[in-house]
Scaffold this motif. Sequence first.
Motif, PDB file in Angstrom:
ATOM      1  N   MET A 110      42.584 -33.070  50.382  1.00  0.00           N
ATOM      2  CA  MET A 110      42.890 -33.302  48.962  1.00  0.00           C
ATOM      3  C   MET A 110      43.322 -32.004  48.291  1.00  0.00           C
ATOM      4  N   ARG A 111      44.223 -32.163  47.307  1.00  0.00           N
ATOM      5  CA  ARG A 111      44.703 -30.997  46.589  1.00  0.00           C
ATOM      6  C   ARG A 111      43.634 -30.502  45.600  1.00  0.00           C
ATOM      7  N   VAL A 112      43.746 -29.242  45.261  1.00  0.00           N
ATOM      8  CA  VAL A 112      42.776 -28.648  44.333  1.00  0.00           C
ATOM      9  C   VAL A 112      42.844 -29.341  42.983  1.00  0.00           C
ATOM     10  N   THR A 113      44.061 -29.695  42.550  1.00  0.00           N
ATOM     11  CA  THR A 113      44.205 -30.361  41.249  1.00  0.00           C
ATOM     12  C   THR A 113      43.516 -31.719  41.246  1.00  0.00           C
ATOM     13  N   GLU A 137      31.272 -44.335  46.057  1.00  0.00           N
ATOM     14  CA  GLU A 137      32.477 -43.539  45.786  1.00  0.00           C
ATOM     15  C   GLU A 137      32.712 -42.526  46.899  1.00  0.00           C
ATOM     16  N   ILE A 138      31.620 -41.910  47.389  1.00  0.00           N
ATOM     17  CA  ILE A 138      31.738 -40.938  48.482  1.00  0.00           C
ATOM     18  C   ILE A 138      32.259 -41.617  49.742  1.00  0.00           C
ATOM     19  N   GLY A 139      31.740 -42.852  50.002  1.00  0.00           N
ATOM     20  CA  GLY A 139      32.201 -43.593  51.172  1.00  0.00           C
ATOM     21  C   GLY A 139      33.679 -43.926  51.087  1.00  0.00           C
ATOM     22  N   VAL A 140      34.121 -44.351  49.894  1.00  0.00           N
ATOM     23  CA  VAL A 140      35.536 -44.680  49.713  1.00  0.00           C
ATOM     24  C   VAL A 140      36.404 -43.443  49.919  1.00  0.00           C
ATOM     25  N   MET A 141      35.966 -42.294  49.404  1.00  0.00           N
ATOM     26  CA  MET A 141      36.725 -41.047  49.567  1.00  0.00           C
ATOM     27  C   MET A 141      36.912 -40.729  51.050  1.00  0.00           C
ATOM     28  N   LYS A 178      34.827 -31.381  54.123  1.00  0.00           N
ATOM     29  CA  LYS A 178      35.086 -30.182  53.323  1.00  0.00           C
ATOM     30  C   LYS A 178      35.474 -30.548  51.902  1.00  0.00           C
ATOM     31  N   ASP A 179      36.273 -31.620  51.728  1.00  0.00           N
ATOM     32  CA  ASP A 179      36.687 -32.049  50.390  1.00  0.00           C
ATOM     33  C   ASP A 179      35.490 -32.533  49.575  1.00  0.00           C
ATOM     34  N   ALA A 191      25.463 -30.903  47.669  1.00  0.00           N
ATOM     35  CA  ALA A 191      26.774 -31.054  48.310  1.00  0.00           C
ATOM     36  C   ALA A 191      26.617 -31.277  49.805  1.00  0.00           C
ATOM     37  N   ARG A 192      25.667 -30.578  50.399  1.00  0.00           N
ATOM     38  CA  ARG A 192      25.432 -30.748  51.827  1.00  0.00           C
ATOM     39  C   ARG A 192      24.918 -32.156  52.116  1.00  0.00           C
ATOM     40  N   ARG A 193      24.079 -32.655  51.234  1.00  0.00           N
ATOM     41  CA  ARG A 193      23.548 -34.015  51.407  1.00  0.00           C
ATOM     42  C   ARG A 193      24.669 -35.041  51.293  1.00  0.00           C
ATOM     43  N   ALA A 194      25.600 -34.804  50.376  1.00  0.00           N
ATOM     44  CA  ALA A 194      26.709 -35.736  50.189  1.00  0.00           C
ATOM     45  C   ALA A 194      27.596 -35.798  51.427  1.00  0.00           C
TER      46      ALA A 194
END
Length: 474
Positions: free
Chosen positions: A1-4, A364-368, A376-377, A459-462
């Motif tokens: 994914m882009r930074v923006t 949402e995390i699963g969909v991503m 990493k994203d 973040a690590r848990r996610a």
Amino acid sequence: MRVTDLLTMAIRNLFKRKLRTFLTVLAVIFGATCIIVMISLGVAVNMNFEQQMADMGHRALRINIHRPWQQSPDHINTLDDDVVRRINEISYVHIATPLLNSSLNVVSGRYVANLQIVGIKPEAMEPLGMIPMEGHSFTDSDELQMVFGSQVPSRFMNPRNQQGNNWMMGMMGIETTVDLLSLPLRASYRHEFGQPPPPGGAPPGQGSAAIRPYIINGVGILDPGDGMDWQMMSSTFMPLEQVQRIEEDRQRWQDQQGGGPQMGGMWMDSQGNFGFIMDTNEGFDQIIVLVNSASDVRPAVAALEEMGINPDMMWYDAMIVTGQMETTENLQTMLLAIGVVSLVISAIGIMNTMVMSIYERTKEIGVMKVIGATVKDVRRLFLLEASMIGAMGGVLGLAVSALISFGLNSLEGFELFATTPAWMPAQTAGYISFIPLWLYVLGFVFSIAVGLISGFLPARRATRISALAAIRTD
């Protein structure tokens, strides 16, 4: 994914839960403000101390060592030439000079005064800040010379005028003139109030009615500025060797008069006349040590104590400032600890917000992950949200800190840390709180760092959430 894309998603997620984000940012604001204000108080105190030391001038660099009051087997008991030599060998010391106290009855024209005479090494005058504002300092001459403190002329009086000395008469508006630099000065041992000894000395057979006078040249009057305390301004200085010779003459004269030590340091001759005993066999009365810089005062004092100087016999003006500085530093440490605790609480708040966000956004995390977002994203997204909370709290904390600092400095008569005792000369008013540029930068960076550190574990848990399990979550 882009930074923006990550930035857009992070902003949208934070504003989706406005109240939770606001409360978390508020905790960061409080923590950042506490840290910055506490440090700003310390910075201001240090600035005021540095200014105070600068205002003290040479006095801030002086250590006064007095003759011991009683013998001690653990310390040096006599201040002699060997002690002065050893002190001058200390690396922190710029110069050390012995002082020998005496007193003389001095006559200038119609005026007379009983003066405290201090013998000093001529080469130490300029380093100690003893610069004449009139005349000059000692010259290489065999003639007896005097340099006067700025307050000495006011101590002279006209014996025929019963209104007091020049200082008292000046307060009453009576003009007085005493010339200490042009006229030769007559000085004698014995002070008979208002009656200077005759130029020819004592008539035969009259014992101590008058002591043969010395003829002394007044060469300079010291500037009352940098490095001069009240004792120096009220003293008259002569080369050390000359005072030693005068004291040897005085001792011989006392022996001829048949007087002996009386009343703990006083002498009395056969006719009942009193005077002070100055025993040159007991060494010098005092040693003034001038160190290289204000930071050398403490190590120089430690070196003197190690050398055998009794710490109770040492006095230095900087001890007032440094002693209070130690007390203030302890108080600052306590206040800074409060600020650190508040930041820890802020970090816990950020971590709690991010953990709650993970539970609420599991799907949402699963969909991503399914649509192609890498581990990493996901990690970047949550760290970016945490750092944004820290950044917003840091910026607002800086603004609040600046307002608090301005308010403290605007309060008239308010001093958080009193740095000047009432009996010392008043110092120039300084800052109560001062926030330098580096502290603004440090506060902002520190707030972002707190956010990043707090968001690391969430973040690590996610990143460990399974995409399929996340999508099945209701």
